[in-house]
Design a protein around this motif. Structure first.
Motif, PDB file in Angstrom:
ATOM      1  N   PRO A  32       0.808  -1.229   0.000  1.00 36.24           N
ATOM      2  CA  PRO A  32       0.000   0.000   0.000  1.00 36.24           C
ATOM      3  C   PRO A  32       0.840   1.278   0.000  1.00 36.24           C
ATOM      4  N   HIS A  33       2.115   1.181   0.385  1.00 34.81           N
ATOM      5  CA  HIS A  33       2.963   2.373   0.426  1.00 34.81           C
ATOM      6  C   HIS A  33       3.429   2.800  -0.968  1.00 34.81           C
ATOM      7  N   CYS A  34       3.264   1.919  -1.973  1.00 31.39           N
ATOM      8  CA  CYS A  34       3.704   2.235  -3.334  1.00 31.39           C
ATOM      9  C   CYS A  34       2.578   2.904  -4.116  1.00 31.39           C
ATOM     10  N   LEU A  35       2.944   3.888  -4.925  1.00 31.68           N
ATOM     11  CA  LEU A  35       1.996   4.523  -5.822  1.00 31.68           C
ATOM     12  C   LEU A  35       2.078   3.851  -7.189  1.00 31.68           C
ATOM     13  N   GLN A  36       0.943   3.587  -7.810  1.00 37.04           N
ATOM     14  CA  GLN A  36       0.929   2.928  -9.109  1.00 37.04           C
ATOM     15  C   GLN A  36       0.037   3.709 -10.077  1.00 37.04           C
ATOM     16  N   ALA A  42       2.050  -0.397 -19.568  1.00 33.17           N
ATOM     17  CA  ALA A  42       2.779  -0.969 -18.440  1.00 33.17           C
ATOM     18  C   ALA A  42       2.250  -0.338 -17.152  1.00 33.17           C
ATOM     19  N   VAL A  43       2.958  -0.571 -16.054  1.00 37.30           N
ATOM     20  CA  VAL A  43       2.558  -0.020 -14.762  1.00 37.30           C
ATOM     21  C   VAL A  43       3.745   0.735 -14.173  1.00 37.30           C
ATOM     22  N   LEU A  44       3.524   2.004 -13.841  1.00 33.12           N
ATOM     23  CA  LEU A  44       4.542   2.810 -13.175  1.00 33.12           C
ATOM     24  C   LEU A  44       4.398   2.632 -11.672  1.00 33.12           C
ATOM     25  N   VAL A  45       5.471   2.228 -11.008  1.00 33.74           N
ATOM     26  CA  VAL A  45       5.454   1.994  -9.568  1.00 33.74           C
ATOM     27  C   VAL A  45       6.456   2.942  -8.909  1.00 33.74           C
ATOM     28  N   LEU A  46       5.990   3.745  -7.964  1.00 34.48           N
ATOM     29  CA  LEU A  46       6.859   4.644  -7.217  1.00 34.48           C
ATOM     30  C   LEU A  46       6.765   4.314  -5.731  1.00 34.48           C
ATOM     31  N   ALA A  47       7.917   4.325  -5.079  1.00 31.48           N
ATOM     32  CA  ALA A  47       7.962   4.115  -3.632  1.00 31.48           C
ATOM     33  C   ALA A  47       8.520   5.387  -2.997  1.00 31.48           C
ATOM     34  N   PRO A  48       7.665   6.341  -2.609  1.00 32.16           N
ATOM     35  CA  PRO A  48       8.159   7.613  -2.066  1.00 32.16           C
ATOM     36  C   PRO A  48       8.831   7.413  -0.709  1.00 32.16           C
ATOM     37  N   GLY A  49       9.814   8.244  -0.476  1.00 30.24           N
ATOM     38  CA  GLY A  49      10.485   8.191   0.820  1.00 30.24           C
ATOM     39  C   GLY A  49       9.577   8.661   1.941  1.00 30.24           C
ATOM     40  N   PRO A  50       9.969   8.369   3.177  1.00 24.10           N
ATOM     41  CA  PRO A  50       9.085   8.713   4.314  1.00 24.10           C
ATOM     42  C   PRO A  50       8.902  10.210   4.513  1.00 24.10           C
ATOM     43  N   THR A  51       9.834  11.039   3.994  1.00 21.35           N
ATOM     44  CA  THR A  51       9.721  12.484   4.202  1.00 21.35           C
ATOM     45  C   THR A  51       9.026  13.191   3.043  1.00 21.35           C
ATOM     46  N   GLU A  55       0.966  14.439  -1.320  1.00 23.48           N
ATOM     47  CA  GLU A  55       0.482  15.191  -2.473  1.00 23.48           C
ATOM     48  C   GLU A  55       1.577  15.343  -3.531  1.00 23.48           C
ATOM     49  N   GLN A  56       2.806  15.601  -3.084  1.00 27.10           N
ATOM     50  CA  GLN A  56       3.909  15.757  -4.027  1.00 27.10           C
ATOM     51  C   GLN A  56       4.200  14.436  -4.732  1.00 27.10           C
ATOM     52  N   ALA A  57       4.182  13.334  -3.989  1.00 23.89           N
ATOM     53  CA  ALA A  57       4.427  12.019  -4.589  1.00 23.89           C
ATOM     54  C   ALA A  57       3.364  11.704  -5.634  1.00 23.89           C
ATOM     55  N   ALA A  58       2.095  12.050  -5.333  1.00 30.11           N
ATOM     56  CA  ALA A  58       1.017  11.780  -6.287  1.00 30.11           C
ATOM     57  C   ALA A  58       1.193  12.609  -7.561  1.00 30.11           C
ATOM     58  N   ARG A  59       1.609  13.897  -7.404  1.00 34.46           N
ATOM     59  CA  ARG A  59       1.811  14.738  -8.589  1.00 34.46           C
ATOM     60  C   ARG A  59       2.950  14.189  -9.458  1.00 34.46           C
ATOM     61  N   VAL A  60       4.045  13.753  -8.812  1.00 38.31           N
ATOM     62  CA  VAL A  60       5.170  13.193  -9.562  1.00 38.31           C
ATOM     63  C   VAL A  60       4.729  11.945 -10.319  1.00 38.31           C
TER      64      VAL A  60
END
Length: 353
Positions: A32-36, A42-51, A55-60
């Motif tokens: 659940p911590h990964c954004l997809q 294909a599928v883009l998978v991002l694992a944002p850092g804890p800091t 909102e910024q992770a979702a925009r990226v």
């Protein structure tokens, strides 16, 4: 990380995160911590850092996926032209224009070919999926090149290499076959000049494919387990004598016919009409002085066509007319023998060959 459903990790930063990204794409609820985001098939998978703020992770993630979609659309516009070029190169190889294709690909480094022929209702979609997974390139002077072409409603994959492949294309073809319910035959590696033979052999093998075994290699069709048990020298002499009046084209026709099990299937594999195949088999029956419709004769023919070349055996191919195909059972005298407990084995006396 960008994950393709067939090829796996297409791109990953850092590279060590590729495996985790593929697992996250396969089972998002467990990560659940990964954004997809879906992106260009294909599928883009991002694992944002804890800091990193959510909102910024979702925009990226959203912006990156949108850029990948734009790039994917541009690639799709060019893909049709590239696919037509691949199909043309496959047709040239089948027509025997090996040198022209080698020049197009940058020289003579590519010496062998492995061929896959896939059929099924979902071939068009499978073609697109396999294209993305393989990422075919016609870059000159490469150590390997994969051509994907659509010919007469089937997907033909020709993997050109230097005599051995790493199994990557086989794995991708296997996954696509399972996912899209296709049946496939595989032949090779063979010298590049023998592409037409590999193409026919792959079609013959495909006729033995089933939903439980979707890819069948040509070597698994028509292979006799008896051949390795026969005495090499007399077996090769007999087979060489039977093959003597047969040209390579005759032998290939017989092998494809025996592998496919019927003249219409052999005709489809060879690109001939069924009537032409019937006429040629009748002519070969007269040439070999044997009834080629007889099951025993067909079994003997498989042994003949699978035998080592008699030229490799000292004293092979002596003078005189070739013996009939059916003479194997008359020249080998089979007798039972026992070597301790267990089933009875059988040995052959080949002294009269």
């Amino acid at each position: 990380m960008l994950a393709d459903p067939i090829a796996g990790a297409v791109y990953s930063t850092p590279a060590a995160a590729a495996a985790d990204g593929v697992h996250a794409a396969a089972d998002p609820y467990e990560h659940p911590h990964c954004l997809q985001r879906p992106a260009a098939g294909a599928v883009l998978v991002l694992a944002p850092g804890p800091t990193v703020p959510p909102e910024q992770a979702a925009r990226v993630a959203t912006s990156t996926a949108a850029l990948l979609e734009v790039r994917g659309q541009r690639a799709a516009e060019l893909r049709g032209e590239q696919m037509r070029l691949h199909t043309t190169l496959v047709r040239l190889l089948l027509a025997g224009h090996t040198a022209a294709v080698a020049d197009t690909l940058g020289g003579s480094r590519l010496t062998h070919v492995t061929v896959y022929r896939l059929t099924g209702a979902d071939v068009p979609t499978a073609h697109q999926v396999l294209w993305r997974a393989v990422g075919p390139s016609l870059a000159p002077h490469a150590d390997a090149c994969t051509l994907l072409g659509r010919l007469d409603g089937e997907l033909v994959v020709a993997e050109l290499h230097r005599g051995g492949d790493d199994g990557r294309v086989l794995r991708l073809v296997s996954r696509v076959s399972e996912r899209h319910q296709l049946l496939a035959g595989m032949a090779g590696p063979l010298p590049l000049a023998e592409m037409p033979t590999a193409h026919s052999d792959a079609a013959a093998a495909r006729h033995s494919a089933t939903p439980d075994r979707r890819i069948v290699p040509a070597d698994a069709v028509g292979t006799s387990r008896l051949a390795p048990l026969l005495p090499t020298a007399p077996y090769a002499r007999w087979a060489g004598a039977v093959r003597r009046p047969l040209t390579p084209a005759h032998q290939h026709l017989l092998l494809v016919w025996l592998r496919t099990g019927s003249k219409p299937r052999a005709a489809a594999a060879l690109g001939l009409s069924a009537g032409t195949v019937r006429a040629r088999i009748r002519e070969l029956s007269r040439l070999l002085r044997a009834d080629l419709e007889d099951a025993t004769v067909q079994a003997h023919l498989l042994l003949v066509l699978r035998a080592p070349a008699s030229a490799e055996i000292p004293g092979g191919d002596g003078p005189g007319p070739p013996p009939p195909v059916w003479r194997l059972c008359r020249t080998a005298s089979w007798t039972p023998r026992r070597s301790g407990p267990g089933p009875t084995a059988w040995s052959a006396d080949w002294s009269r060959i």
